[in-house]
Design an enzyme around this catalytic site. Sequence first.
Site, PDB file in Angstrom:
ATOM      1  N   SER A 128      -4.479  -3.032  -7.613  1.00  0.00           N
ATOM      2  CA  SER A 128      -3.819  -2.751  -6.345  1.00  0.00           C
ATOM      3  C   SER A 128      -2.498  -2.026  -6.579  1.00  0.00           C
ATOM      4  CB  SER A 128      -3.580  -4.069  -5.623  1.00  0.00           C
ATOM      5  OG  SER A 128      -2.988  -3.792  -4.399  1.00  0.00           O
ATOM      6  N   GLY A 129      -2.322  -0.921  -5.874  1.00  0.00           N
ATOM      7  CA  GLY A 129      -1.069  -0.169  -5.991  1.00  0.00           C
ATOM      8  C   GLY A 129      -1.097   0.869  -7.097  1.00  0.00           C
ATOM      9  N   THR A 133      -6.307   5.026  -3.543  1.00  0.00           N
ATOM     10  CA  THR A 133      -6.489   5.651  -2.232  1.00  0.00           C
ATOM     11  C   THR A 133      -5.792   7.002  -2.185  1.00  0.00           C
ATOM     12  OG1 THR A 133      -6.603   3.451  -1.335  1.00  0.00           O
ATOM     13  CG2 THR A 133      -6.242   5.213   0.235  1.00  0.00           C
ATOM     14  N   ASN A 178       1.397  -3.745  -3.036  1.00  0.00           N
ATOM     15  CA  ASN A 178       1.284  -2.388  -2.486  1.00  0.00           C
ATOM     16  C   ASN A 178       1.589  -2.436  -0.994  1.00  0.00           C
ATOM     17  OD1 ASN A 178       0.546   0.169  -1.720  1.00  0.00           O
ATOM     18  ND2 ASN A 178      -1.582   0.023  -2.448  1.00  0.00           N
ATOM     19  N   SER A 181      -1.856  -1.433   1.006  1.00  0.00           N
ATOM     20  CA  SER A 181      -2.982  -1.849   0.176  1.00  0.00           C
ATOM     21  C   SER A 181      -4.285  -1.827   0.972  1.00  0.00           C
ATOM     22  CB  SER A 181      -2.701  -3.264  -0.333  1.00  0.00           C
ATOM     23  OG  SER A 181      -3.749  -3.674  -1.147  1.00  0.00           O
ATOM     24  N   SER A 182      -5.305  -1.179   0.407  1.00  0.00           N
ATOM     25  CA  SER A 182      -6.611  -1.170   1.086  1.00  0.00           C
ATOM     26  C   SER A 182      -7.230  -2.545   0.889  1.00  0.00           C
ATOM     27  CB  SER A 182      -7.538  -0.132   0.473  1.00  0.00           C
ATOM     28  OG  SER A 182      -6.836   1.012   0.100  1.00  0.00           O
ATOM     29  N   GLY A 408      -9.849  -2.619  -8.290  1.00  0.00           N
ATOM     30  CA  GLY A 408     -10.056  -2.768  -9.729  1.00  0.00           C
ATOM     31  C   GLY A 408     -10.061  -4.237 -10.090  1.00  0.00           C
ATOM     32  N   GLU A 410      -9.087  -7.767 -10.817  1.00  0.00           N
ATOM     33  CA  GLU A 410      -7.923  -8.427 -10.227  1.00  0.00           C
ATOM     34  C   GLU A 410      -7.722  -9.794 -10.889  1.00  0.00           C
ATOM     35  OE1 GLU A 410      -6.902  -7.178  -6.027  1.00  0.00           O
ATOM     36  OE2 GLU A 410      -7.410  -9.276  -5.738  1.00  0.00           O
TER      37      GLU A 410
HETATM   38  N1  LIG Z   1      -0.100  10.613  -6.993  1.00  0.00           N
HETATM   39  C1  LIG Z   1       0.853   9.953  -6.361  1.00  0.00           C
HETATM   40  N2  LIG Z   1       2.027  10.565  -6.075  1.00  0.00           N
HETATM   41  C2  LIG Z   1       3.008   9.907  -5.437  1.00  0.00           C
HETATM   42  N3  LIG Z   1       2.924   8.619  -5.065  1.00  0.00           N
HETATM   43  C3  LIG Z   1       1.790   7.954  -5.318  1.00  0.00           C
HETATM   44  C4  LIG Z   1       0.689   8.567  -5.969  1.00  0.00           C
HETATM   45  N4  LIG Z   1      -0.302   7.663  -6.081  1.00  0.00           N
HETATM   46  C5  LIG Z   1       0.175   6.525  -5.523  1.00  0.00           C
HETATM   47  N5  LIG Z   1       1.402   6.709  -5.051  1.00  0.00           N
HETATM   48  C6  LIG Z   1       2.249   5.702  -4.368  1.00  0.00           C
HETATM   49  O1  LIG Z   1       1.727   4.435  -4.650  1.00  0.00           O
HETATM   50  C7  LIG Z   1       1.372   3.743  -3.448  1.00  0.00           C
HETATM   51  C8  LIG Z   1       0.112   2.935  -3.648  1.00  0.00           C
HETATM   52  O2  LIG Z   1      -0.979   3.793  -3.857  1.00  0.00           O
HETATM   53  P1  LIG Z   1      -2.408   3.477  -3.238  1.00  0.00           P
HETATM   54  O3  LIG Z   1      -2.288   2.964  -1.879  1.00  0.00           O
HETATM   55  O4  LIG Z   1      -3.234   4.668  -3.473  1.00  0.00           O
HETATM   56  O5  LIG Z   1      -2.890   2.321  -4.178  1.00  0.00           O
HETATM   57  P2  LIG Z   1      -4.317   1.673  -4.300  1.00  0.00           P
HETATM   58  O6  LIG Z   1      -4.736   1.790  -5.700  1.00  0.00           O
HETATM   59  O7  LIG Z   1      -5.211   2.262  -3.295  1.00  0.00           O
HETATM   60  O8  LIG Z   1      -4.031   0.175  -3.986  1.00  0.00           O
HETATM   61  P3  LIG Z   1      -4.903  -0.881  -3.212  1.00  0.00           P
HETATM   62  O9  LIG Z   1      -5.958  -1.349  -4.134  1.00  0.00           O
HETATM   63  O10 LIG Z   1      -3.931  -1.943  -2.876  1.00  0.00           O
HETATM   64  O11 LIG Z   1      -5.428  -0.214  -2.008  1.00  0.00           O
HETATM   65  C9  LIG Z   1       1.210   4.839  -2.416  1.00  0.00           C
HETATM   66  O12 LIG Z   1       1.522   4.343  -1.130  1.00  0.00           O
HETATM   67  C10 LIG Z   1       2.235   5.871  -2.865  1.00  0.00           C
HETATM   68  O13 LIG Z   1       3.521   5.527  -2.408  1.00  0.00           O
HETATM   69 MG   LIG Z   2      -6.068   1.639  -1.631  1.00  0.00          MG
END
Ligand SMILES: Nc1ncnc2c1ncn2[C@@H]1O[C@H](COP(=O)(O)OP(=O)(O)OP(=O)(O)O)[C@@H](O)[C@H]1O
Ligand SMILES: [Mg+2]
Length: 1030
Positions: A128-129, A133, A178, A181-182, A408, A410
């Site tokens: 997460s984070g 996404t 996050n 977070s999705s 991923g 957890e």
């Molecule tokens: N390539 C990137 N450039 C800039 N910021 C990023 C990038 N990737 C992620 N972030 C930052 O990290 C935060 C978390 O990313 P994201 O929501 O994609 O995580 P996730 O892996 O989907 O987590 P979850 O499993 O909780 O959904 C985003 O809101 C953004 O602020």
């Molecule tokens: Mg996500």
Amino acid sequence: MFFTPLLFLQEMGVEGRLRLVMESALTARDRVGVQDFVLLENYTSEAAFIENLRRRFKESLIYTYIGSVLVSVNPYKELEIYSKQHMERYRGVSFYEISPHIYALSDNTYRSMRTERKDQCILISGESGAGKTEASKKILLYYAVTCPAHDRMAALGDRLLQSNPVLEAFGNAKTLRNDNSSRFGKYMDVQFDFRGAPVGSHILNYLLEKSRVVHQNHGERNFHIFYQLLDGGEEDLLKRLDLERNPQNYQYLVKGNCPRVSSINDKNDWKAVMKALPIIGFTEEEVQELLNIIASVLHLGNTQFGEGEDGETHITTETQIRNLTRLLGVDGSALREALTHKKLIAKGEEMISPLNFEQAGSARDALAKAVYGRTFTWLVEKINQSLALKVYNSSKGSSVIGLLDIYGFEVLQHNSFEQFCINYCNEKLQQLFIELTLRSEQEEYETEGIAWETVQYFDNKIICDLIEEKHKGIISILDEECLRPGEACDISFLEKMEDTLGGHPHFITHKLANGKTRRIMSREEFRLLHYAGEVNYNVSGFLDKNNDSLYRNLKEVMCQSSNQIVRQCFRKEEVIDQKRPEMAATQFKNSLMKLMEILISKEPSYVRCIKPNDAKQPGRFDEVLVRHQVKYLGLMENLRVRRAGFAYRRRFEAFLQRYKPLCPETWPNWHGRLADGVSTLVNHLGYKPEEYKLGRSKIFIRFPKTLFTTEDALEAKNCVGYNTCWYVSYIVIVIQSAWRGMKARRRAKRRRQAAELIRRFIKGFIYRHEEYCPENEYFLDHVRYSFLKKLRKNLPKSVLDKSWPTPPPSLIEASEHLRWLHMQNMMRKYCRRIQPEWRKQMEQKVVASEIFKDQKDSYPQSVGKLFLGTRLENEQINLKVIQTLGNDKVQYGVPVTKYDRRGFKARPRQLLLTSSFAVLVDRTKIKQRIDYPALRGISLSSLRDGIFVLHLPNEGQQQKGDVVLHCDHVIEAVTKFAMMSGRTNHVNISLGSIRFALARGKEGIVDFIRGSELKVAKGKRGHLLVVSQG
Ligand SMILES: Nc1ncnc2c1ncn2[C@@H]1O[C@H](COP(=O)(O)OP(=O)(O)OP(=O)(O)O)[C@@H](O)[C@H]1O
Ligand SMILES: [Mg+2]
């Protein structure tokens, strides 16, 4: 002359300078660490792996490959690497030519789909984070921007991108790890047509974390949509939904004690969602119903219970029930009853029993979770309808790219049912990864004709079986325990597992563990030794979460709802159907199986996301945290499989192209077979046999060291040739710039001329009504010229064609002249072509027209009929008559009827015309001779009859008077008669009666009337009465 690079740059000007700088930034390899982990010398060392990641991360190089797997480290800051220009740079460029990037992976996948015509999928994983996404959004954006757009589906890209804020509002939440977070897994298919344009899309969602609707950990929030509605919703809307702005007033929003998050702007996000919904295809009504549901969940959370004196439970918050009744359109008393009683069916009979205080609270929460969860599924379906492939025939030859954005591995402090499912999902994905990677590696070795070397890897099938095997697996045991009659509970489930799985190498509980492990495990936990590491799961809540049940009477109430969305979420059949629905874990297992089937049919690419620190801070690289993720993502395992045997492989042409300067035989060009060229090159470089192998189309290099030595040699060579190189480049640029300058000047001149012309034209148009003057001369000339050109194409082709293009005002007179000239010309040409026979015919017709046109009714019918030379052939004329006529040849003969002057008896006669007189013949005898000079005139009526009167001289005793004749071809006969006798001016068309002379000065009269048929008879007063037709 020799140019230094500096001078050269000065000479080049701004545009050229920019070009050079940009291209060098593009093509140079990243000099920080290795950009592909397979080139790590010590590829088994986790420390070396992490050090490479760290070095690159410090330089904001967040992407690194493991072969074709992309490792991405969350930068937690906006990087300038996602612009449209960047997208363009990665289009159609080979994976290795350019720095690793999510666009390179996207482009490579897209191109594989187009060239190999095979469906693709991109699996994005990470904790997460970590940025999953964000990565998936970047991939989608890349396709939306760079792919050709289908003409009728131009809006698809828009809808695809707009579905994101909606899904995130309903499916994402702020967690400790996050802010966005999705809370669900997402698999999205994008379908491309045969031209590579996106034409449709479909989303599958997995395991929404419904428990968040009713409870949030400290510092976390419920799903975004609740806060967005309260913060962004207009006053009227909130009033209608009976909501207050302050989230702290809602039980379902207070648990985490975190209503506001600095990185989130709920008001703006609300606007984005409200803008996106109609674009995706939501009707106004659907939006209202959706918001009613969201508000209902909040009201449900505020529904409180009290305990009566006899221990019975009742609802203490009537307002909430009233709101729920109104917003969901359900029966209030039924809802009240269903929230405080449960309906069970035992042995086919319905039983209603009251719920105690705690049970009522749980039933309410279960309802809230069910309503929200099902609405979310409905929402995904609705989005799918909007993104569905609608263009007929587009599916022909189409291919798909799937995007999997899923949780991923957890491992939390306290791991429960959700973590169990998530980690199980990751075991399955790892299994798939190993299978597919090994398979593709093996296939490549086979096609290249290189012996396959067995790779040692950990096969996690044993763990997958431990979880999912029928009857013996954890999920089966859990289901059995949920269904078992009697006092089943989480602990009894744990005991059952101990009984069944005890001794399994990957399963431990407190009871089964040895002393050391036992000390760190609680009695309620079981431990699974996953491929990535050990995880302890607490069994508390497993049964409830797996049951995920909702009392029957609550379902019944929801089925009756007048809210269409709720009605679609709670189907009547579900209540009628006695069969118990599948348990949550089994449902998840089945959907995973389906997902695996989808993925296995496609060519996979991987994005492994890593989170550098827990504080969401840019530039901070927490090694412990990263090591943990490298382990749990199985990256070292990835690398080992990918490095099986050889570190590097490249197609012959690419290898030769890059390194050919290092060998005199291959420089500047190799003209033989590619394989021989590569062989010559590596022999020259001194590669030892164990260092490399030549396949059919690729060279395989075993150690990175070998490659680096070659690369260094290339670099050294480039340095030596640096100045020469710059000089040659300079010459090239001078020639190019001269040529481009010349082309540009020519283009500029043409443009200038065009502008001048347009200007003159416009001025001319303004002055077009003035006299011919310098201002309008060009325009008027042009107009004239255009008219004449048009005229040339549209001149009338025959004398009968009366068309003529409309001339401009300045050419009216000239146009008339031209028209007259053209007509004359056509007529002359026409006349020249006429034959003598036809000329005679025409002359006669012209005379007939002069005499009869608009005078006699029967004339129009005669126009189309040709005048014959004669209507009596020589054989039809008596021989005696011909002999009597002697030298006077009959020019024209026609049968006529003669009417006696007295009594008007009809007598058949032949009227024969010679060149100087006419005769009336009765069979063998010439009855009367009429010399042309003696003919006084000819009279006819204006009607449609064949009567004509020949007026003869009436002086003299022998004169018998005028002759009254009838002829069927009166127009022809009279015309000929008039022409031959030279009496064309003496033909008289009478509108009334015709008077004619009788012998001895007497006079007869022919009367004409109209009637239905032709009749000639004696009429009143001794007149001859002719009834004409028509
Ligand atoms: N390539 C990137 N450039 C800039 N910021 C990023 C990038 N990737 C992620 N972030 C930052 O990290 C935060 C978390 O990313 P994201 O929501 O994609 O995580 P996730 O892996 O989907 O987590 P979850 O499993 O909780 O959904 C985003 O809101 C953004 O602020
Ligand atoms: Mg996500």
